[in-house]
Scaffold this active site. Structure first.
Site, PDB file in Angstrom:
ATOM      1  N   CYS A  54      -4.259   4.294  -2.309  1.00  0.00           N
ATOM      2  CA  CYS A  54      -3.314   5.278  -2.845  1.00  0.00           C
ATOM      3  C   CYS A  54      -3.974   6.117  -3.934  1.00  0.00           C
ATOM      4  O   CYS A  54      -4.541   5.581  -4.896  1.00  0.00           O
ATOM      5  CB  CYS A  54      -2.085   4.563  -3.402  1.00  0.00           C
ATOM      6  SG  CYS A  54      -0.846   5.675  -4.095  1.00  0.00           S
ATOM      7  N   GLY A  89       4.374   6.195  -9.226  1.00  0.00           N
ATOM      8  CA  GLY A  89       4.891   5.098 -10.019  1.00  0.00           C
ATOM      9  C   GLY A  89       5.499   3.969  -9.209  1.00  0.00           C
ATOM     10  O   GLY A  89       5.783   4.096  -8.018  1.00  0.00           O
ATOM     11  N   GLU A  90       5.685   2.840  -9.871  1.00  0.00           N
ATOM     12  CA  GLU A  90       6.372   1.666  -9.319  1.00  0.00           C
ATOM     13  C   GLU A  90       7.786   1.639  -9.899  1.00  0.00           C
ATOM     14  O   GLU A  90       7.979   1.341 -11.079  1.00  0.00           O
ATOM     15  CB  GLU A  90       5.612   0.394  -9.686  1.00  0.00           C
ATOM     16  CG  GLU A  90       6.367  -0.921  -9.471  1.00  0.00           C
ATOM     17  CD  GLU A  90       6.960  -1.092  -8.083  1.00  0.00           C
ATOM     18  OE1 GLU A  90       8.199  -1.188  -7.978  1.00  0.00           O
ATOM     19  OE2 GLU A  90       6.184  -1.131  -7.104  1.00  0.00           O
ATOM     20  N   SER A 149       6.302  -1.883   0.296  1.00  0.00           N
ATOM     21  CA  SER A 149       4.952  -1.386   0.574  1.00  0.00           C
ATOM     22  C   SER A 149       4.074  -2.600   0.896  1.00  0.00           C
ATOM     23  O   SER A 149       3.460  -3.207   0.024  1.00  0.00           O
ATOM     24  CB  SER A 149       4.431  -0.632  -0.661  1.00  0.00           C
ATOM     25  OG  SER A 149       3.251   0.059  -0.392  1.00  0.00           O
ATOM     26  N   LEU A 150       4.027  -2.970   2.184  1.00  0.00           N
ATOM     27  CA  LEU A 150       3.425  -4.240   2.599  1.00  0.00           C
ATOM     28  C   LEU A 150       1.924  -4.103   2.895  1.00  0.00           C
ATOM     29  O   LEU A 150       1.091  -4.669   2.207  1.00  0.00           O
ATOM     30  CB  LEU A 150       4.164  -4.782   3.822  1.00  0.00           C
ATOM     31  CG  LEU A 150       3.766  -6.181   4.289  1.00  0.00           C
ATOM     32  CD1 LEU A 150       4.013  -7.223   3.221  1.00  0.00           C
ATOM     33  CD2 LEU A 150       4.499  -6.540   5.573  1.00  0.00           C
ATOM     34  N   HIS A 151       1.592  -3.453   4.014  1.00  0.00           N
ATOM     35  CA  HIS A 151       0.227  -3.021   4.330  1.00  0.00           C
ATOM     36  C   HIS A 151      -0.775  -4.100   4.738  1.00  0.00           C
ATOM     37  O   HIS A 151      -1.896  -3.772   5.139  1.00  0.00           O
ATOM     38  CB  HIS A 151      -0.375  -2.219   3.172  1.00  0.00           C
ATOM     39  CG  HIS A 151       0.518  -1.131   2.671  1.00  0.00           C
ATOM     40  ND1 HIS A 151       0.992  -0.138   3.501  1.00  0.00           N
ATOM     41  CD2 HIS A 151       1.059  -0.912   1.452  1.00  0.00           C
ATOM     42  CE1 HIS A 151       1.779   0.665   2.800  1.00  0.00           C
ATOM     43  NE2 HIS A 151       1.841   0.214   1.562  1.00  0.00           N
ATOM     44  N   SER A 206      11.348   2.255  -2.975  1.00  0.00           N
ATOM     45  CA  SER A 206      10.166   1.602  -2.426  1.00  0.00           C
ATOM     46  C   SER A 206       9.411   0.869  -3.528  1.00  0.00           C
ATOM     47  O   SER A 206       9.075   1.459  -4.555  1.00  0.00           O
ATOM     48  CB  SER A 206       9.250   2.635  -1.766  1.00  0.00           C
ATOM     49  OG  SER A 206       8.054   2.019  -1.313  1.00  0.00           O
ATOM     50  N   CYS A 227      11.203  13.337  -2.043  1.00  0.00           N
ATOM     51  CA  CYS A 227      10.418  12.208  -2.541  1.00  0.00           C
ATOM     52  C   CYS A 227      10.180  12.418  -4.034  1.00  0.00           C
ATOM     53  O   CYS A 227       9.518  13.385  -4.425  1.00  0.00           O
ATOM     54  CB  CYS A 227       9.090  12.122  -1.780  1.00  0.00           C
ATOM     55  SG  CYS A 227       7.999  10.793  -2.337  1.00  0.00           S
ATOM     56  N   CYS A 283       0.605   5.527 -12.642  1.00  0.00           N
ATOM     57  CA  CYS A 283       1.085   4.280 -12.041  1.00  0.00           C
ATOM     58  C   CYS A 283       0.356   3.112 -12.671  1.00  0.00           C
ATOM     59  O   CYS A 283      -0.849   3.181 -12.939  1.00  0.00           O
ATOM     60  CB  CYS A 283       0.854   4.286 -10.531  1.00  0.00           C
ATOM     61  SG  CYS A 283       1.608   2.890  -9.665  1.00  0.00           S
ATOM     62  N   CYS A 303      -3.281   0.217  -6.198  1.00  0.00           N
ATOM     63  CA  CYS A 303      -3.411   0.048  -4.747  1.00  0.00           C
ATOM     64  C   CYS A 303      -4.592   0.875  -4.267  1.00  0.00           C
ATOM     65  O   CYS A 303      -4.680   2.073  -4.531  1.00  0.00           O
ATOM     66  CB  CYS A 303      -2.120   0.467  -4.050  1.00  0.00           C
ATOM     67  SG  CYS A 303      -0.683  -0.504  -4.561  1.00  0.00           S
ATOM     68  N   GLU A 332       4.603  14.845  -9.797  1.00  0.00           N
ATOM     69  CA  GLU A 332       4.763  15.610  -8.566  1.00  0.00           C
ATOM     70  C   GLU A 332       6.001  15.149  -7.798  1.00  0.00           C
ATOM     71  O   GLU A 332       6.349  13.962  -7.802  1.00  0.00           O
ATOM     72  CB  GLU A 332       3.517  15.494  -7.690  1.00  0.00           C
ATOM     73  CG  GLU A 332       2.317  16.205  -8.304  1.00  0.00           C
ATOM     74  CD  GLU A 332       1.124  16.304  -7.364  1.00  0.00           C
ATOM     75  OE1 GLU A 332       0.430  17.332  -7.404  1.00  0.00           O
ATOM     76  OE2 GLU A 332       0.871  15.344  -6.600  1.00  0.00           O
ATOM     77  N   ASN A 352      -3.559   8.795   4.904  1.00  0.00           N
ATOM     78  CA  ASN A 352      -3.783  10.185   4.510  1.00  0.00           C
ATOM     79  C   ASN A 352      -4.968  10.248   3.553  1.00  0.00           C
ATOM     80  O   ASN A 352      -4.921   9.658   2.469  1.00  0.00           O
ATOM     81  CB  ASN A 352      -2.525  10.746   3.840  1.00  0.00           C
ATOM     82  CG  ASN A 352      -1.348  10.781   4.798  1.00  0.00           C
ATOM     83  OD1 ASN A 352      -1.418  11.419   5.841  1.00  0.00           O
ATOM     84  ND2 ASN A 352      -0.256  10.099   4.447  1.00  0.00           N
ATOM     85  N   CYS A 395       2.067  10.937   2.076  1.00  0.00           N
ATOM     86  CA  CYS A 395       2.197   9.607   1.488  1.00  0.00           C
ATOM     87  C   CYS A 395       0.850   9.124   0.947  1.00  0.00           C
ATOM     88  O   CYS A 395      -0.165   9.150   1.643  1.00  0.00           O
ATOM     89  CB  CYS A 395       2.714   8.643   2.558  1.00  0.00           C
ATOM     90  SG  CYS A 395       2.935   6.957   1.981  1.00  0.00           S
TER      91      CYS A 395
END
Length: 390
Positions: free
Chosen positions: A141, A198-199, A252-254, A230, A127, A134, A138, A114, A329, A372
């Protein structure tokens, strides 16, 4: 503006036997020159032919070799026999009530990813994805619920940009078939973010090569300062990325504690917060003019306390940074809720007072699952439901 799902436009991805021809999109200048040599182009002509071909590909967005009128007919025929200018195939195109667009794209082997376009008054952000699925899991996600299938090639990564420019009318003299929500500006795509599926640092070479093609000043000409990669924290590759790609960096900390980040971003078990932030402080070119963006998803009762905000400020000391606060989200089966707006504002105020820009990212495209953390190859679910119905 209602949510709409548009009929896919005709694409070249699977037509004319293109699956048996090598893609030219995404090749470096050096690789493209080498392909010309394999066709017998004399060495004294390589530079000229390369410049012509590069311009047709990335300045004018041509999709057919026949239109390259300043290249000899015989060479055009050979190019068409050996190579393809195909983009990914559009499976579905959705337009959100806020103008955000999401494309489900099918690649030449049938795998899908996507891509999302987010329009604003003065810019447009694309994006893009770097992997099918992936390798990370996470917990907040949706993409992480889809296992890694494979890395994307440089051609498939650049192809997402080319496809988007086709659909948005973002080539000289082109007009979008459906202009709703598209900025009335010379450039429809001004920014590219590797924040899709993906990473990126687990597909380092292909992502780097695609970014260098996108940033080429005689082609797509998207400044490295407008390309953001990212990562969830593949620490050993961060300095290498700065040296070899030199784009903007987002983390991508969080979470501010290893115990919690181990749950939210499991890669933290391998490279904990201290190692991650040490790599950030050493990022090549880091300055107030080239700040790192730290992404922080706001999860109700999980990571959104005043104490968390104060700890975040302490963690990022002496790192030129911007902090993006992202309201969570929702997605089907998600184990979290979005923080209350009042709590998000308290959190942002603490970060702002510490001198960090901390915009709260407005959710875009939620109604079409384009926000996101919501991306996933939707056709996987569709095919499963079709099997149940049969």
């Amino acid at each position: 503006m209602p949510v709409t799902t548009l009929d896919p436009a005709p694409t070249l991805a699977l037509e004319g036997g293109s699956a048996n021809r090598e893609p030219l999109i995404g090749l470096s200048r050096a690789a493209l020159a080498e392909r010309l040599r394999t066709l017998g182009v004399p060495e004294r002509q390589i530079r000229m032919r390369l410049s012509q071909l590069w311009s047709w590909l990335y300045v004018r967005g041509l999709t057919d070799f026949a239109g390259m009128t300043d290249i000899a007919s015989a060479l055009r025929t050979e190019l068409a026999e050996r190579f393809t200018l195909a983009r990914p195939e559009i499976v579905t195109e959705q337009v959100s009530v806020d103008g955000t667009r999401k494309w489900l794209l099918r690649l030449s082997d049938g795998k899908e990813v996507e891509t999302v376009y987010i329009p604003e008054a003065d810019r447009g952000t694309l994006c893009i994805s770097s992997q099918v699925g992936c390798t990370l899991t996470c917990s907040f996600c949706y993409t992480g619920t889809q296992h890694l299938v494979r890395n994307l090639t440089a051609s498939e990564i650049v192809g997402q940009i080319m496809l988007a420019r086709d659909r948005l009318g973002d080539w000289p003299g082109a007009v979008a078939d459906d202009p709703r929500g598209i900025p009335d500006a010379e450039r429809k795509i001004t920014n590219v973010v590797l924040m899709g599926m993906g990473e990126p640092l687990y597909n380092f070479d292909n992502v780097r090569d695609s970014c260098l093609v996108a940033a080429d000043g005689e082609g797509l000409s998207i400044s490295k300062r407008r390309i953001t990669m990212s990562t969830s924290g593949v620490v050993p590759e961060i300095p290498r990325w700065g040296e070899e790609a030199g784009t903007m960096l987002a983390i991508s900390l969080h979470a501010v504690r290893d115990e919690l980040r181990n749950q939210l971003v499991p890669i933290n078990k391998k490279w904990p917060i201290r190692e991650l932030l040490d790599a950030c402080r050493a990022y090549p070119g880091l300055s107030n003019a080239k700040r790192i963006t730290f992404e922080y998803v706001m999860l109700k009762g999980v990571n959104d306390s005043v104490a968390d905000a104060k700890a975040l400020v302490r963690l990022l000391a002496k790192i030129p940074a911007k902090i993006n606060l992202i309201p969570f989200n929702p997605w089907p089966g998600a184990p979290y809720e979005c923080s209350d707006w009042e709590q998000i504002e308290k959190f942002a105020e603490i970060v702002n007072r510490a001198g960090y820009a901390s915009p709260v990212r407005s959710p875009r495209g939620r109604d079409i699952m384009a926000a996101c953390g919501q991306l996933k190859s939707a056709s996987i679910k569709q095919r499963a439901s079709e099997r149940l119905a049969s």
